[in-house]
Design a protein around this motif. Structure first.
Motif, PDB file in Angstrom:
ATOM      1  N   PRO A 141     -29.884  17.755  11.015  1.00 20.51           N
ATOM      2  CA  PRO A 141     -29.820  16.657   9.907  1.00 20.51           C
ATOM      3  C   PRO A 141     -29.650  15.387  10.363  1.00 20.51           C
ATOM      4  N   MET A 145     -31.770  11.995   9.814  1.00 19.31           N
ATOM      5  CA  MET A 145     -31.193  10.914   9.010  1.00 19.31           C
ATOM      6  C   MET A 145     -31.673   9.433   9.840  1.00 19.31           C
ATOM      7  N   LEU A 161     -35.054  17.996   5.792  1.00 20.75           N
ATOM      8  CA  LEU A 161     -33.575  18.291   5.602  1.00 20.75           C
ATOM      9  C   LEU A 161     -33.850  19.602   4.669  1.00 20.75           C
ATOM     10  N   PHE A 223     -30.147  14.040 -10.730  1.00 23.52           N
ATOM     11  CA  PHE A 223     -31.605  13.632 -10.184  1.00 23.52           C
ATOM     12  C   PHE A 223     -32.680  13.104 -11.026  1.00 23.52           C
ATOM     13  N   ILE A 227     -33.836  11.288  -3.547  1.00 24.58           N
ATOM     14  CA  ILE A 227     -32.649  11.993  -3.051  1.00 24.58           C
ATOM     15  C   ILE A 227     -31.841  10.704  -2.192  1.00 24.58           C
ATOM     16  N   ARG A 228     -30.692  10.648  -2.519  1.00 29.70           N
ATOM     17  CA  ARG A 228     -29.671   9.582  -1.871  1.00 29.70           C
ATOM     18  C   ARG A 228     -28.787  10.399  -0.763  1.00 29.70           C
ATOM     19  N   THR A 229     -28.628   9.405  -0.030  1.00 28.54           N
ATOM     20  CA  THR A 229     -27.402   9.885   0.933  1.00 28.54           C
ATOM     21  C   THR A 229     -26.565   8.568   1.372  1.00 28.54           C
ATOM     22  N   VAL A 230     -25.323   8.974   1.692  1.00 33.94           N
ATOM     23  CA  VAL A 230     -24.306   7.755   1.937  1.00 33.94           C
ATOM     24  C   VAL A 230     -24.076   7.409   3.477  1.00 33.94           C
ATOM     25  N   ARG A 231     -24.799   8.223   4.259  1.00 33.18           N
ATOM     26  CA  ARG A 231     -24.375   8.216   5.529  1.00 33.18           C
ATOM     27  C   ARG A 231     -24.458   6.858   6.125  1.00 33.18           C
ATOM     28  N   ARG A 232     -23.563   6.459   6.857  1.00 40.74           N
ATOM     29  CA  ARG A 232     -23.549   5.221   7.607  1.00 40.74           C
ATOM     30  C   ARG A 232     -23.306   5.268   9.072  1.00 40.74           C
TER      31      ARG A 232
END
Lengths: 271, 338, 259
Positions: A141, A145, A161, A223, A227-232
């Motif tokens: 994963p 990203m 993913l 939705f 598709i959103r993610t917040v990983r920084r």
């Protein structure tokens, strides 16, 4: 056949567990590891086909990462062995076609073909090893990203993913189907063609239904289309140091024949 | 028939990555434009399906061997070529990373070989025209088989061209070509059969799914796909021939390396203050006869045999050092973890 | 806000293959109520649930959530208000880690990153799985998956929880934990299930469906006391309300304990 599929299943699982460990390398920003892996592969494949000594110092990188991250060497080596046949099959023609003697080792005359074959095997081990190490220290994963952060299309990252997520579900489903088939077909190990298409067709039907249910689950959580993610991730000092050190080392190994110089030095001293 | 990093030169690998990246961006844009949001989960799950399906084999009667589904064509039928290309790319990426099929540099070539040909050549130019509007089962079988065979033949042609232009093999172009194309002929046929079988099954139980795929964006995208196909073919050919010529002479990088290596050697010899002494020392090992290899015309540069002895010895020493480093770092790491 | 929160008015639905799935379905559910929807396989429970967040559109009739009728315009708001927990958690948990999955809904609501993180933490703490944030969903047990699925809905702060078979496929301990978790929620709950013992535990009201129609709607103890009704709808009394076949002790008719 279920054995083979189960093995693949546990194999992916094992790699994932290794990737979930904690170490200095595991903690690095995935982008740094991805970039270093790319540099490494480019440096390795840029040698000419008879390069052997020049490639050897590059083993320092996998060795260092394996050491730092505590990766299981035997497991990685076995994975290399499993995929080696294709390269060996094609490369093995070299020794038979390129017969010109290139090096004499005592009574042993080594042809150019054997040298290039050795080089091929070294290249193979290094490049595939680097890819395995990337996954084993980063996890799939995070690689996805990182790809996205480095500019790959978002839909591709999302694809990867989702594919990875449902890989486990579908492999389990196909194991169950094949087991059910095997239990009711006494003699045959593999399904005949007619049965095969029905097995696969049913799996496909279930897959399509599942896609619909997943879509439903997405919709019911607001939705829309993305598709959103917040990983920084933070590309900090450690990452910079790691990337620069690795890049400098690869450049050094690529430009200076480290092994040959070292060998020459030893010969000179010892004789 | 996954291409492997070890068989690729950076120029060819890079070219193929560029081609794959361009096609990927094109497909991503195309899909984003006319996105049916249902396709997002569908693509992901179908990718996983192809992955699982490739592990299921069926028995080929009378041979004792087995075959499995190819995937590219089936995906194109179910999703349309653009989404299919992206999905197949994802499948190959997972295979490259988890099963080490090919490696990362070769991934570009692999996605192109196994994705572009079935999605943008075999599907729109063969499968669709051949099936027509209301195909019978025989016709569909024929269309799927033809499209699979041609798709795979093009893919394996890609492997041959990329490998030979990379110049890692001694095998001649024609020899390798014959070998690969012949091997992939029956494989393509089997994949075509499997694809046709699954499509027929789907048409029996849920016809609307296949119909939907056929209605897909291909008819509008066809001219562009054709143009892209021709462009790509041209790119491969030019790229191939260019590298062919380039390999006659050491390329820029190699040439500069050669120069710098010469200079270092000169410096090293100067430092050992008597070049004769070194030669005598080497001669002390009478069995080790390092014959000067002539540069073979047209071949790739061969290493100076004078450096081979030190090369081999040095390699062994470096390997030992490498293993020691790995062990040392491992120990340190484990201590810290504790 | 009106005193009822979910209302179905004469819902009718026919599948494209002309199987009638719902006929004249009407009910009102009030704030904080916990309602079970029971019925044999194919009675129309799941079809009904899919109408409550607008995935299926009724052929006739109307669904109202709070003060709004369910229409294309109110769909987004309705889907935030109605948290849907699906039968198979593998369908619901589609992201690659627990964290990303629970964050999916809040991110779609365009909440700022800090708020998203806070909501994820809270939802995971509620279901007691805070230490599994980074775990991929396929490495969870069935019970854990079920709880993460609930957390992924809780993080959107819904007013109503709609659940399809929440206890199916769980081992006894995981089932017990889940029931305790659900009993603790103050949300209005609509639960479609075959687990009638769970219904006795957490639902004060039960709707019985049969062949796409509502056959009965009333307080749970009354419904389960009506042997004739249950028989005609292919249902059986909850185990604890049946006499013990081994020792012959009397059935348990205590009112359900909630909380």
């Amino acid at each position: 056949m279920t054995d083979r599929i189960s093995r693949a299943f546990y194999d992916i699982g094992r790699l994932e567990i290794i990737a979930g460990r904690d170490s200095f390398v595991h903690r690095l920003d995935p982008r740094a590891k991805l970039l270093v892996t790319v540099f490494f592969i480019i440096a390795v494949v840029s040698f000419d086909r008879y390069a052997v000594a020049g490639l050897v110092p590059f083993f320092l990188y996998p060795a260092a990462i394996i050491g730092l991250a505590g990766l299981p060497v035997g497991y990685l080596f076995r994975k290399l062995l499993i995929v080696s046949p294709f390269v060996i099959c094609i490369g093995i023609f070299n020794p038979f076609l390129d017969l010109e003697i290139m090096v004499n080792l005592g009574p042993l005359a080594v042809s150019g073909g054997w040298v290039s074959f050795t080089s091929l095997i070294l290249r193979f081990s290094l490049t595939i090893g680097a890819a395995l190490i990337l996954i084993a220290t980063t996890g799939f994963p995070k690689v996805c990203m990182a790809l996205e952060k480095l500019g790959a299309p978002r839909i591709l990252a999302v694809q990867l993913l989702l594919l990875y997520r449902y890989l486990f579900v579908l492999i389990e489903e196909s194991i169950r189907m094949i087991r059910a088939h095997a239990l009711r077909s006494c003699s045959r190990r593999r399904p005949a063609f007619r049965v095969y298409t029905q097995l696969l067709g049913n799996l496909l039907l279930r897959t399509l239904d599942r896609a619909e249910r997943i879509h439903l689950a997405m919709l019911s959580r607001a939705f829309t289309s993305e598709i959103r993610t917040v990983r920084r991730f933070t590309f900090g000092r450690a990452e910079l140091l790691f990337t620069l050190t690795a890049a400098a080392a690869f450049l050094l190994f690529r430009t200076i024949p480290v092994a040959e110089l070292l060998g020459g030095l030893i010969l000179e001293i010892s004789l | 028939m996954h291409m492997a990093d070890a068989l690729l030169s950076p120029a060819v690998g890079g070219t193929m990555w560029a081609a794959t990246a361009a096609t990927t961006f094109y497909c991503a844009r195309k899909i984003a434009h006319r996105l049916d949001e249902r396709k997002i989960p569908l693509m992901g799950v179908l990718g996983a399906f192809i992955f699982a399906a490739q592990m299921i084999n069926f028995a080929i009667p009378g041979t004792g061997s087995s075959g499995h589904l190819g995937g590219g064509l089936l995906l194109a039928v179910l999703l349309g070529p653009h989404a299919a290309f992206l999905t197949l790319g994802s499948v190959l990426t997972v295979q490259a990373l988890f099963f080490a099929d090919g490696g990362l540099l070769a991934l570009g070539a692999n996605i192109f070989n196994l994705g572009f040909a079935p999605c943008f050549i075999a599907y729109p130019l063969l499968y669709k025209p051949l099936t027509g509007r209301q195909p019978g089962p025989g016709r569909r079988l024929f269309a799927a088989a033809a499209a699979s065979v041609i798709g795979l033949q093009l893919g394996s042609l890609g492997v041959v061209v990329q490998t030979v232009t990379s110049g890692m093999l001694s095998l001649s172009f024609t020899g390798f070509l014959m070998l690969m194309q012949t091997i992939h002929l029956p494989i393509g046929l089997i994949e075509g059969l499997a694809t046709a079988g699954v499509i027929s099954f789907m048409i029996r139980v849920r016809p609307e799914i296949i119909a939907e795929g056929n209605r897909g964006p291909t008819s509008a995208g066809l001219p562009f796909a054709r143009v892209l196909a021709i462009l790509a073919a041209a790119a491969i050919l030019t790229g191939g021939f260019l590298s062919w010529f380039a390999s006659e002479k050491p390329d820029g990088l190699e040439w500069s390396l050669e120069n710098s290596a010469d200079r270092q050697e000169a410096a090293a010899t100067a430092r050992s203050n008597s070049p004769d002494k070194l030669r005598k020392r080497i001669a002390l090992l009478p069995d080790y006869n390092f014959r000067a290899a002539e540069k073979t015309g047209g071949g790739v540069k061969r290493p100076d045999p004078g450096t081979s002895a030190s090369g081999i010895l040095g390699s062994i020493v470096v390997l030992v050092l490498v293993v020691l480093t790995g062990l040392l770092l491992g120990k340190k790491g484990r201590n810290r973890d504790r | 806000m009106s005193h009822h929160i979910v209302e179905a008015r004469d819902l009718e639905f026919t599948y494209p293959d002309r199987t009638p799935a719902l006929q004249k379905v009407s009910f009102k559910i009030h704030h904080g109520e916990s309602v079970a929807v029971v019925g044999a396989n194919g009675a129309g429970k799941s079809t009904l649930l899919l109408h409550l967040n607008g995935y299926l559109t009724p052929s006739a009739g109307q669904v109202r959530i709070g003060d709004y009728p369910l229409t294309r315009e109110t769909l987004r708001e309705v889907r935030r208000t109605v948290g849907m927990v699906f039968h198979d958690p593998d369908d619901q948990l589609f992201m690659s880690t627990v964290f990303d999955d629970v964050a999916f809904g809040p991110l779609n609501l365009n909440l700022p990153a800090e708020e998203v993180a806070a909501r994820v933490d809270k939802a995971l703490a509620t279901v007691g799985l805070s230490d599994l944030r980074e775990r991929p969903p396929h490495r969870l047990s069935s019970g854990q998956k079920r709880r993460v699925a609930i957390a992924s809905v809780l993080s959107m702060s819904p007013d109503i929880l709609v659940m399809d078979e929440p206890t199916s496929g769980l081992d006894p301990r995981a089932r017990r934990q889940l029931i305790e978790l659900l009993a603790g929620f103050k949300h209005s709950k609509i639960i479609a299930t075959h687990d009638l013992d769970m219904v006795v535990d957490i639902c004060e009201r039960t709707i019985v469906m049969h062949d796409g129609r509502i056959r009965a709607d009333g307080p749970t103890p009354e419904i389960f006391a009506d042997a004739e009704l249950l028989e005609s709808c292919r249902l059986e009394k909850p185990l604890r309300m049946q006499g013990c076949p081994v020792c012959g002790s009397a059935p348990d008719h205590r009112p359900p304990t909630i909380g």
